[in-house]
Design an enzyme around this catalytic site. Sequence first.
Site, PDB file in Angstrom:
ATOM      1  CE1 TYR A  90      -3.983  -2.065   0.390  1.00 22.32           C
ATOM      2  CE2 TYR A  90      -2.598  -3.343   1.885  1.00 22.32           C
ATOM      3  CZ  TYR A  90      -3.740  -3.222   1.126  1.00 22.32           C
ATOM      4  OH  TYR A  90      -4.639  -4.239   1.089  1.00 22.32           O
ATOM      5  CG  ASN A 138     -11.458  -4.020  -6.557  1.00 26.35           C
ATOM      6  OD1 ASN A 138     -12.017  -4.724  -7.387  1.00 26.35           O
ATOM      7  ND2 ASN A 138     -10.905  -4.522  -5.481  1.00 26.35           N
ATOM      8  CB  CYS A 182      -7.564  -5.724  -5.223  1.00 28.58           C
ATOM      9  SG  CYS A 182      -8.845  -6.938  -5.478  1.00 28.58           S
ATOM     10  CG  HIS A 183      -5.250 -11.243  -6.071  1.00 27.28           C
ATOM     11  ND1 HIS A 183      -6.026 -10.884  -7.164  1.00 27.28           N
ATOM     12  CD2 HIS A 183      -4.185 -11.918  -6.563  1.00 27.28           C
ATOM     13  CE1 HIS A 183      -5.428 -11.357  -8.256  1.00 27.28           C
ATOM     14  NE2 HIS A 183      -4.319 -11.980  -7.928  1.00 27.28           N
ATOM     15  CD  GLU A 191      -1.823 -14.078  -9.514  1.00 26.47           C
ATOM     16  OE1 GLU A 191      -0.984 -13.247  -9.184  1.00 26.47           O
ATOM     17  OE2 GLU A 191      -2.930 -13.789  -9.969  1.00 26.47           O
TER      18      GLU A 191
END
Length: 102
Positions: free
Chosen positions: A24, A47, A55-56, A82
């Site tokens: 952030y 969002n 956003c993750h 990911e």
Amino acid sequence: MATVLQQQVWDKLKEIPQGRVTTYALLAEAVDKPKAVRAVASAVGKNPDLIVVPCHRVVRSDGLVGEYAGGQKKKIQLLTQEGVNIKNKKIPTVDFYIFDSN
DNA sequence: GCTCTGACGATTT
DNA sequence: GAAATCGCCAGAG
């Protein structure tokens, strides 16, 4: 109703490559508001589409995954899927994606 | 126009 | 080293 701040934040999130995460604080700096981490975090949480906006891939500066609209567990699972190296809900700072100063 | 809250950060105890 | 407190900006009521 997306505000200007949200547009800036979401746009930056889209620049984050897969297998990489950001914080952030870095995101706040990316929008030229390094002290507005609170507002930036709020913007990310508001969002409307969790698909167009990764956003993750946004975590806390401490390496903690932080909160997530779908649940913290889901967030960790997605990041791990990911290729992000998460250890005990924490991510190594080396995996932090730094936005280009351009 | 003022006040409260929020997916946080950094500092101090 | 961990926990608690203060500070920060923006949006919503």
